[in-house]
Design a protein around this motif. Structure first.
Motif, PDB file in Angstrom:
ATOM      1  N   GLY A  42      51.336  16.511  28.220  1.00 47.96           N
ATOM      2  CA  GLY A  42      51.190  15.098  27.856  1.00 47.96           C
ATOM      3  C   GLY A  42      50.538  14.898  26.498  1.00 47.96           C
ATOM      4  O   GLY A  42      51.007  14.108  25.679  1.00 47.96           O
ATOM      5  N   ARG A  43      49.458  15.620  26.232  1.00 42.54           N
ATOM      6  CA  ARG A  43      48.718  15.388  24.980  1.00 42.54           C
ATOM      7  C   ARG A  43      49.425  15.963  23.764  1.00 42.54           C
ATOM      8  O   ARG A  43      48.970  15.800  22.647  1.00 42.54           O
ATOM      9  CB  ARG A  43      47.288  15.904  25.094  1.00 42.54           C
ATOM     10  N   GLN A  77      44.637  20.713  32.800  1.00 38.73           N
ATOM     11  CA  GLN A  77      43.594  19.676  32.724  1.00 38.73           C
ATOM     12  C   GLN A  77      43.104  19.338  34.120  1.00 38.73           C
ATOM     13  O   GLN A  77      43.067  18.185  34.518  1.00 38.73           O
ATOM     14  CB  GLN A  77      44.075  18.418  31.964  1.00 38.73           C
ATOM     15  N   LYS A  93      39.874  10.954  39.606  1.00 40.50           N
ATOM     16  CA  LYS A  93      40.980  10.162  40.177  1.00 40.50           C
ATOM     17  C   LYS A  93      40.843  10.108  41.688  1.00 40.50           C
ATOM     18  O   LYS A  93      41.019   9.058  42.308  1.00 40.50           O
ATOM     19  CB  LYS A  93      42.328  10.818  39.837  1.00 40.50           C
ATOM     20  N   ILE A 138      49.095   5.943  29.083  1.00 43.04           N
ATOM     21  CA  ILE A 138      47.688   6.280  28.820  1.00 43.04           C
ATOM     22  C   ILE A 138      47.580   7.766  28.446  1.00 43.04           C
ATOM     23  O   ILE A 138      48.492   8.551  28.725  1.00 43.04           O
ATOM     24  CB  ILE A 138      46.823   5.914  30.061  1.00 43.04           C
ATOM     25  N   GLY A 139      46.464   8.135  27.832  1.00 42.21           N
ATOM     26  CA  GLY A 139      46.256   9.525  27.418  1.00 42.21           C
ATOM     27  C   GLY A 139      47.308   9.919  26.402  1.00 42.21           C
ATOM     28  O   GLY A 139      47.571   9.197  25.439  1.00 42.21           O
ATOM     29  N   GLY A 140      47.967  11.039  26.642  1.00 45.23           N
ATOM     30  CA  GLY A 140      48.990  11.504  25.712  1.00 45.23           C
ATOM     31  C   GLY A 140      50.165  10.551  25.602  1.00 45.23           C
ATOM     32  O   GLY A 140      50.916  10.589  24.627  1.00 45.23           O
ATOM     33  N   SER A 141      50.325   9.693  26.568  1.00 45.43           N
ATOM     34  CA  SER A 141      51.427   8.730  26.530  1.00 45.43           C
ATOM     35  C   SER A 141      51.030   7.458  25.786  1.00 45.43           C
ATOM     36  O   SER A 141      51.739   6.454  25.829  1.00 45.43           O
ATOM     37  CB  SER A 141      51.875   8.401  27.964  1.00 45.43           C
ATOM     38  N   VAL A 196      40.367  16.539  35.084  1.00 49.89           N
ATOM     39  CA  VAL A 196      40.476  15.083  35.184  1.00 49.89           C
ATOM     40  C   VAL A 196      40.870  14.635  36.597  1.00 49.89           C
ATOM     41  O   VAL A 196      40.951  13.440  36.877  1.00 49.89           O
ATOM     42  CB  VAL A 196      41.459  14.486  34.139  1.00 49.89           C
ATOM     43  N   GLU A 205      40.469  17.810  26.005  1.00 48.92           N
ATOM     44  CA  GLU A 205      41.182  18.034  27.270  1.00 48.92           C
ATOM     45  C   GLU A 205      41.725  19.467  27.296  1.00 48.92           C
ATOM     46  O   GLU A 205      41.857  20.070  28.361  1.00 48.92           O
ATOM     47  CB  GLU A 205      42.330  17.022  27.429  1.00 48.92           C
ATOM     48  N   SER A 248      55.289   7.649  30.930  1.00 48.33           N
ATOM     49  CA  SER A 248      54.452   8.444  31.821  1.00 48.33           C
ATOM     50  C   SER A 248      55.242   9.684  32.231  1.00 48.33           C
ATOM     51  O   SER A 248      56.261   9.563  32.914  1.00 48.33           O
ATOM     52  CB  SER A 248      54.065   7.641  33.069  1.00 48.33           C
ATOM     53  N   LYS A 249      54.751  10.828  31.778  1.00 51.61           N
ATOM     54  CA  LYS A 249      55.467  12.058  32.110  1.00 51.61           C
ATOM     55  C   LYS A 249      55.601  12.190  33.625  1.00 51.61           C
ATOM     56  O   LYS A 249      56.669  12.437  34.159  1.00 51.61           O
ATOM     57  CB  LYS A 249      54.702  13.248  31.518  1.00 51.61           C
ATOM     58  N   SER A 250      54.498  11.953  34.339  1.00 52.33           N
ATOM     59  CA  SER A 250      54.512  12.149  35.795  1.00 52.33           C
ATOM     60  C   SER A 250      55.051  10.926  36.548  1.00 52.33           C
ATOM     61  O   SER A 250      55.536  11.029  37.651  1.00 52.33           O
ATOM     62  CB  SER A 250      53.084  12.424  36.278  1.00 52.33           C
ATOM     63  N   GLN A 256      41.354  13.724  22.695  1.00 48.31           N
ATOM     64  CA  GLN A 256      42.102  14.152  23.885  1.00 48.31           C
ATOM     65  C   GLN A 256      42.691  15.543  23.666  1.00 48.31           C
ATOM     66  O   GLN A 256      42.550  16.436  24.507  1.00 48.31           O
ATOM     67  CB  GLN A 256      43.239  13.189  24.250  1.00 48.31           C
ATOM     68  N   THR A 282      50.778   8.182  37.267  1.00 46.64           N
ATOM     69  CA  THR A 282      49.444   7.839  36.752  1.00 46.64           C
ATOM     70  C   THR A 282      49.095   6.405  37.151  1.00 46.64           C
ATOM     71  O   THR A 282      49.820   5.454  36.825  1.00 46.64           O
ATOM     72  CB  THR A 282      49.414   8.009  35.218  1.00 46.64           C
TER      73      THR A 282
HETATM   74  O1  F6P Z   1      44.331  12.561  31.628  1.00 47.97           O
HETATM   75  C1  F6P Z   1      45.185  13.355  32.372  1.00 47.97           C
HETATM   76  C2  F6P Z   1      46.598  13.207  31.931  1.00 47.97           C
HETATM   77  O2  F6P Z   1      47.391  13.995  32.769  1.00 47.97           O
HETATM   78  C3  F6P Z   1      46.849  13.552  30.465  1.00 47.97           C
HETATM   79  O3  F6P Z   1      46.947  14.910  30.237  1.00 47.97           O
HETATM   80  C4  F6P Z   1      48.084  12.777  30.191  1.00 47.97           C
HETATM   81  O4  F6P Z   1      48.320  12.636  28.817  1.00 47.97           O
HETATM   82  C5  F6P Z   1      47.746  11.476  30.876  1.00 47.97           C
HETATM   83  O5  F6P Z   1      47.056  11.857  32.052  1.00 47.97           O
HETATM   84  C6  F6P Z   1      48.915  10.601  31.225  1.00 47.97           C
HETATM   85  O6  F6P Z   1      49.818  11.253  32.058  1.00 47.97           O
HETATM   86  P1  F6P Z   1      51.270  10.691  32.333  1.00 47.97           P
HETATM   87  O7  F6P Z   1      52.029  10.736  31.053  1.00 47.97           O
HETATM   88  O8  F6P Z   1      51.849  11.601  33.366  1.00 47.97           O
HETATM   89  O9  F6P Z   1      51.132   9.289  32.825  1.00 47.97           O
END
Ligand code: F6P
Length: 518
Positions: free
Chosen positions: A261-262, A482, A489, A148-151, A485, A347, A200-202, A343, A205
């Motif tokens: 991410g974005r 960011q 959550k 989601i988002g940048g991913s 956001v 963002e 998902s970078k993190s 985004q 999410t």
């Molecule tokens: O919306 C917040 C955010 O951290 C974005 O900047 C990012 O693209 C998105 O969530 C998804 O994050 P992740 O790639 O860590 O799942």
């Protein structure tokens, strides 16, 4: 050490001068600016590679441009650009460098980027050649990107934009936590010939993890738990969480904390697109972005496209008090460009605390919206032409079509040109029909590009990335965090734990109340 300059733009001499200049020029009509200067079209046009960027139909004079350039000097934009490209930790609130440009820096590529690109190339070749087999021995024909988002937004935008370059692998995107949407996508795919790419970078999410778990269960029910190994791939900076989801190191592609991410489209976050369009095209996308990076980092500011666009945006946002900007690509393939830019832009620059930790007293991030032309002409153009709001707009068009529908393309181009012309010129009022009057003087910037190639698309996206940077530097904000956001959550998780809402009821009580309306 101060990594980025921390100058309140309103304290600069240029800002004060721009304010005076705005009062003196705000009523000048674009039509008259053209009448007074036969060279305006040339003076306010920038040629670069396959691009021609025409800013002549803006409410600016040569003096406006000079003062905006002076503003860029006074806020030390040059120093800021250098800090970014040198990998300083300019994202101070997260103590991170901002190096999406390093993902496409073909002059001095980081070894980990080279290794990742190599892994992407091998993998995407194997998939597109039909040599990657699923658990039942069948070749892969579909990838589902779960993120989601940048991913999600970048890969989907590029997949759509480069539809003509696809090599036979189909992509689907699961982003929303909306289970109906997830199931709809799953109905369209065959588990035996599908790879699921969890991006998902993190890897924390919620939407992505819940969706990935749902999809995994669906897949296990359809095939088997053993088959998961061949059909699930991850792209993430969080190897531990990926491993506990059950994906091996070999099937994991890296992301790094120095890529936001974005802005991660250029990394392995673009893996699914890379498989769909082929590695060579993916590399051309990177090359186009790299060339725009070079232009941004080295071109003098008066010929620098992202610098010019960023400063123009500041002019309208902070002096004309425009709140929104429209982006209108005259190209159906770019129909996902606006959500992607929303985004990237909102963002990044939707902030009200400056780099000195002070509350900001001027407008920052613009609201970005738009849709493709000519469709948009039959939707919201009425408001652009005759509405009470001033909306600076970007018109993007490709001078050559990809196919042979040349007649259609000529009409498409004519429409694009006609709109910017009409917006600028307006039409003299017929006394008997005041409602038919067009005041004109509506600003637009035209971005003409030779054709929609992967390389030119890369340059276009990078152009907007750098525009965002310029705006953020002038507004003295941190564009690469960011924090905004996070709260939503936290509240969502509290609601799931039965915390009462503002009206005192918890979610279940509230649903029950709503049910009475059934
Ligand atoms: O919306 C917040 C955010 O951290 C974005 O900047 C990012 O693209 C998105 O969530 C998804 O994050 P992740 O790639 O860590 O799942």
């Amino acid at each position: 050490m101060s990594l980025l300059p921390k100058i309140d733009p309103t304290t600069t001499k240029a800002w004060q001068a721009l304010q005076v200049h705005y009062e003196a020029t705000k009523d000048i009509h674009i039509k008259n600016l053209f009448a007074e200067d036969a060279n305006r079209g040339d003076d306010f046009g920038m040629f670069w590679n396959d691009f021609f960027v025409d800013i002549s139909k803006n409410r600016i004079t040569a003096q406006t441009r000079d003062l905006l350039l002076q503003l860029a000097e006074e806020v030390h934009l040059k120093q800021a650009i250098t800090a970014q490209f040198q990998g300083e930790k300019i994202n101070e609130t997260e103590n991170r460098a901002v190096l999406h440009t390093a993902l496409r820096d073909f002059s001095t590529m980081k070894p980990e980027v080279t290794a990742c690109l190599q892994k992407m190339q091998e993998f995407s070749d194997k998939v597109s050649n039909g040599n990657y087999k699923g658990a039942t021995g069948k070749a892969i024909d579909t990838l589902v990107n779960i993120g989601i988002g940048g991913s999600h937004l970048g890969p989907e935008m590029v997949y759509e934009a480069l539809a003509s370059y696809r090599k036979g692998i189909q992509l689907h995107f699961i982003s929303n936590i909306d289970g109906d949407a997830v199931q709809e996508t799953l109905r369209a795919v065959n588990p035996e010939t599908t790879l699921f790419v969890i991006v998902s970078k993190s890897f924390t999410t919620n939407e992505t993890l819940v969706n990935a778990a749902f999809v995994k269960q669906w897949f296990v029910d359809k095939l088997s738990a053993k088959a998961v190994e061949k059909h699930f791939i991850a792209v993430s900076a969080n190897r531990e969480e990926v491993a506990s989801f059950g994906i091996s190191e070999e099937k994991t592609f890296p992301m790094w904390d120095w890529v936001g991410g974005r802005f991660s489209l250029w990394s392995a976050a673009g893996l699914s697109v890379c498989c769909a369009i082929g590695y060579k095209n993916f590399e051309a996308l990177l090359q186009g972005a790299y060339e725009m990076d070079q232009h941004f980092a080295t071109a003098p500011f008066q010929e620098n496209i992202p610098v010019t666009l960023g400063l123009l945006s500041v002019w309208y946002n902070n002096f004309y008090n425009c709140e929104t900007e429209a982006v209108i690509p005259y190209c159906q393939a770019l129909h996902k460009l606006v959500p992607y830019l929303q985004q990237a832009i909102m963002e990044s620059n939707g902030k009200t605390t400056d780099r000195n930790n002070k509350k900001i007293t001027y407008q920052t991030g613009t609201i970005v919206w738009g849709a493709t032309g000519t469709n948009a002409q039959h939707a919201f153009f009425q408001l652009l032409h005759q509405g009470s709001k001033l909306i600076p707009s970007d018109f993007i068009c490709f001078t050559n079509p990809l196919g042979d529908a040349t007649k259609n393309h000529e009409i498409l181009m004519a429409n694009c040109l006609a709109q910017t012309e009409a917006l600028a010129k307006g039409k003299v009022q017929d006394a008997a029909m005041p409602y038919s009057a067009f005041s004109g003087n509506k600003p637009s910037t035209s971005v003409f590009i030779k054709s929609l190639t992967p390389k030119n698309l890369g340059s276009l996206i990078a152009m907007y990335e750098h525009k965002i940077f310029v705006q953020g530097i002038v507004w003295n904000i941190f564009s690469y965090d960011q924090w905004g956001v996070q709260l939503g959550k936290e509240v969502a998780s509290a609601i799931l734990q039965n915390e009462p809402l503002l009206h005192g009821k918890n979610a279940m009580q509230f649903y029950r109340k709503l049910k009475k309306y059934d």
